[in-house]
Write a protein that holds these residues in place. Structure first.
Motif, mmCIF file in Angstrom:
data_model
loop_
_atom_site.group_PDB
_atom_site.id
_atom_site.type_symbol
_atom_site.label_atom_id
_atom_site.label_comp_id
_atom_site.label_asym_id
_atom_site.label_seq_id
_atom_site.Cartn_x
_atom_site.Cartn_y
_atom_site.Cartn_z
ATOM 1 N N THR A 185 0.135 -0.956 0.219
ATOM 2 C CA THR A 185 0.396 -0.100 0.089
ATOM 3 C C THR A 185 0.482 1.426 0.260
ATOM 4 O O THR A 185 2.369 1.414 0.010
ATOM 5 C CB THR A 185 -1.268 -0.383 1.032
ATOM 6 N N HIS A 186 0.252 2.639 -0.049
ATOM 7 C CA HIS A 186 0.979 3.492 0.404
ATOM 8 C C HIS A 186 0.788 4.562 1.382
ATOM 9 O O HIS A 186 -0.155 3.953 1.943
ATOM 10 C CB HIS A 186 0.205 4.908 -1.168
ATOM 11 N N GLN A 187 1.767 5.466 1.839
ATOM 12 C CA GLN A 187 1.401 5.911 2.870
ATOM 13 C C GLN A 187 0.609 6.217 3.601
ATOM 14 O O GLN A 187 0.144 6.199 4.571
ATOM 15 C CB GLN A 187 2.986 6.858 3.158
ATOM 16 N N ASN A 190 -1.839 5.211 6.410
ATOM 17 C CA ASN A 190 -2.279 5.365 7.345
ATOM 18 C C ASN A 190 -3.114 6.663 7.616
ATOM 19 O O ASN A 190 -3.693 6.062 9.062
ATOM 20 C CB ASN A 190 -0.685 5.620 8.020
ATOM 21 N N LEU A 233 -5.968 1.486 5.884
ATOM 22 C CA LEU A 233 -6.170 0.380 6.442
ATOM 23 C C LEU A 233 -5.679 -0.674 7.706
ATOM 24 O O LEU A 233 -5.607 -1.223 8.200
ATOM 25 C CB LEU A 233 -3.747 0.106 6.852
ATOM 26 N N VAL A 270 3.357 -6.160 6.003
ATOM 27 C CA VAL A 270 2.349 -4.687 5.482
ATOM 28 C C VAL A 270 3.708 -3.642 4.535
ATOM 29 O O VAL A 270 5.293 -3.716 5.170
ATOM 30 C CB VAL A 270 2.153 -3.910 6.380
ATOM 31 N N ASP A 283 4.564 -0.081 3.511
ATOM 32 C CA ASP A 283 3.707 0.833 2.999
ATOM 33 C C ASP A 283 4.216 1.913 2.398
ATOM 34 O O ASP A 283 3.444 3.587 2.535
ATOM 35 C CB ASP A 283 2.957 1.226 4.241
ATOM 36 N N THR A 284 5.322 1.725 1.616
ATOM 37 C CA THR A 284 5.961 3.093 0.856
ATOM 38 C C THR A 284 5.636 3.250 -0.037
ATOM 39 O O THR A 284 7.136 3.123 -1.122
ATOM 40 C CB THR A 284 7.024 3.018 1.950
#
Lengths: 175, 404
Positions: B46-48, B51, B56, B73, B75-76
């Motif tokens: 995923t993308h930040q 959060n 998420l 995960v 997430d970046t």
């Protein structure tokens, strides 16, 4: 029996046309400035091939240092950089007998393209240019998306003559 | 014979094997779908922003309620992923002993997840071996996609595009095996998309649908998806911008984007995308903005080849009454005007640029380079009307000045 005969006829027709198209592209690349403009951006040594899946029907071309095209032998072993492959003999027949234009054939997923897509697009433009130049207009209109408005009769006849002469000559050239 | 019957294609193929789960509480199906696919330790890619938006956290909560543990995960993922990043994520997947992938994000995240799936299923870390079409010959590990934008339609396409930052080129990967097993559209996932991004992604989806409809490869099935998508986007976009927290409106856009994705995955796109890809590559302008800028001008360009089809768009870009009341020979121009008017309203709401000049990121001196690149874009093959350098520059000039 009928399908066997039909298949044989299609096989010979596609084999002949593929050979003519390959030689035609080589010839046109030597005389047509518009095609030369399209080939100018292709890297030297690029190997392009048009084939029919699961058959020996194919032509192979290499981009030369002069940015023209060179026909390679069918048994050449260099890795192909851009491959346009008809999925079936019948699909190749549809396109090469001008029942389906190249663009419609792509839209109908009759062939797969593997390799650098931009180079494949340039090859398709060269193919369209060749068909516009060497085919009678009434047939070329079936093969290409649009017939070039700026291709006047005198220029067409001159270019077509040069291409045909070179294609015929290529059959007599020493290997 | 009716105009519609005259236009039916003699041959087509159509493919969409993705299981679609959509609507209220759609996300709560996630643990069941993972279990059905035999996934016990999914990797979330995923993308930040996931959060910040809480999406998420929601996924983690839903999984924990079903006693399903996430394997990891990552997430970046940035807006523009790379093959180097894909290799890094694949190593993390193996280290965490994951057995499936959950992509939570927009187009870049979804494409990254597809590419990661190639490496973790086939082995190795050299993604370039698989570039091109049809190099995969067997199913990959389970992949579930949860889009968080309503635009790219990547949840239903067989393509992934990843940058090779060392060679400065974009690599395409195409295979039916890249398609996700499941796509989950939950309106909660797009509720916090900012206004301009909402507009851009919706215009991307609208362009997908329109180009799929008027292009050479359209067929009766892709038309069905495209026309519904066009209608949903046209009638939901402005209301969504006016009521951004309305879940039903967000869901309409998400559905439309998915349907547009199914349409163009089967019928391809055309000249708008050729110009858009080229402009994005040269100037860095976002894809959705490019689509919005070029769409009406390309439709005008294609008028002499696709007048009938463009005219039929009026039915979906307005109402049945307006369509019937408009003389046949005026419908195409009216449909294009609807798009100009939509862009104007989008500008009022979100400042989405209406002209290339307005973007502040494009200069006229870049037109030559953009036109050359557009000419080499694969999408151009599927545009009904041939285009040469002069034609492309003419469209660029129109999009620069914004003449209707």
């Amino acid at each position: 029996m009928f399908y066997q005969v039909k298949s044989k006829v299609q096989h010979y027709y596609v084999a002949t046309l593929l050979d003519l198209v390959g030689r035609g592209l080589v010839a046109a690349s030597q005389v047509d400035t518009q095609m030369q403009h399209d080939l100018a951006k292709l890297p030297v040594g690029l190997i392009i091939s048009m084939q029919v899946l699961a058959t020996d029907l194919a032509f192979y071309l290499r981009v030369t240092e002069q940015k023209t095209l060179q026909l390679l032998e069918k048994d050449q072993t260099e890795a192909v950089d851009v491959l346009i492959q008809f999925k079936h003999l019948q699909h190749a027949f549809l396109v090469l007998s001008f029942q389906e234009s190249t663009a419609i054939a792509f839209a109908n997923n009759r062939m797969t393209v593997d390799g650098h897509l931009a180079y494949a697009v340039r090859l398709v433009r060269c193919l369209n240019r060749l068909e516009s130049v060497i085919l009678p207009k009434v047939i070329a209109l079936k093969a290409v998306k649009s017939y070039p408005e700026r291709l006047h009769t005198k220029q067409k006849v001159t270019l077509a003559g040069q291409v045909y002469c070179r294609v015929v000559g290529s059959y007599f050239k020493r290997k | 014979m009716s105009v519609l019957l005259q236009q039916e294609k003699k041959y087509y193929d159509f493919f969409c094997p993705v299981k679609l789960i959509a609507g209220q509480s759609a996300l709560e199906n996630l643990p069941f779908e993972l279990m059905t696919l035999g996934v016990k330790r999914p990797l979330v890619i995923t993308h930040q922003s996931a959060n910040h938006t809480g999406s998420l956290a929601l996924i983690q909560h839903i999984c924990s309620q079903s006693h399903l543990q996430l394997g990891g995960v990552f997430d970046t993922v940035p807006a523009d992923s790379s093959i180097q990043l894909v290799a890094e994520i694949a190593r993390y997947f193996r280290h965490q002993q994951c057995d499936g992938i959950l992509a939570l994000g927009g187009g870049s995240v979804i494409d990254t997840a597809k590419a990661v799936n190639i490496l973790v299923s086939e082995g190795g870390d050299d993604l370039t071996r698989y570039r091109g079409a049809n190099h995969l010959t067997r199913p990959l590990k389970p992949l579930i996609v949860i889009p968080t934008t309503a635009g790219t339609g990547s949840e239903v396409t067989m393509v992934a595009v990843i940058a090779d930052t060392e060679q400065h080129e974009k690599l395409s990967f195409a295979s039916s095996y890249l398609m996700p097993n499941v796509a989950i559209l939950d309106p909660r996932m797009t509720i916090s998309v900012p206004p301009q991004l909402t507009a851009m992604t919706a215009m991307d989806a609208l362009t997908h649908a329109i180009e799929a409809y008027i292009g050479l490869a359209h067929n009766v099935l892709s038309d069905a998806y495209a026309t519904v998508a066009i209608e949903k986007i046209y009638h939901s976009l402005i209301p969504t911008l006016e009521s951004p927290h309305d879940e039903q409106l967000r869901f309409e856009l998400a559905q439309a984007a998915m349907m547009a994705g199914i349409a163009f995955s089967n019928s391809m796109v055309g000249l708008v995308h050729a110009l858009g890809h080229a402009t994005g590559a040269v100037t860095g302008l976002p894809h959705g903005a490019c689509m919005s800028l070029f769409l009406p001008y390309v439709l005008q360009y294609n008028l002499d080849k696709e007048r009938n089809r463009i005219g039929q768009l009026l039915r979906y870009l307005s109402s049945e009454d307006v369509y019937l009341a408009t003389p046949n020979h005026e419908r195409a121009e009216r449909a294009i005007q609807q798009i100009f008017d939509l862009r104007e309203r989008l500008y009022q709401h979100t400042q989405l640029p209406r002209t290339l000049e307005e973007t502040g990121q494009v200069t006229v001196t870049q037109f030559d380079e953009i036109a050359e690149k557009a000419l080499d874009d694969g999408s151009i093959i599927f545009n009904s009307k041939e285009a040469d350098i002069a034609d492309l520059k003419s469209i660029l000039q129109q999009a620069w000045g914004g003449s209707n």
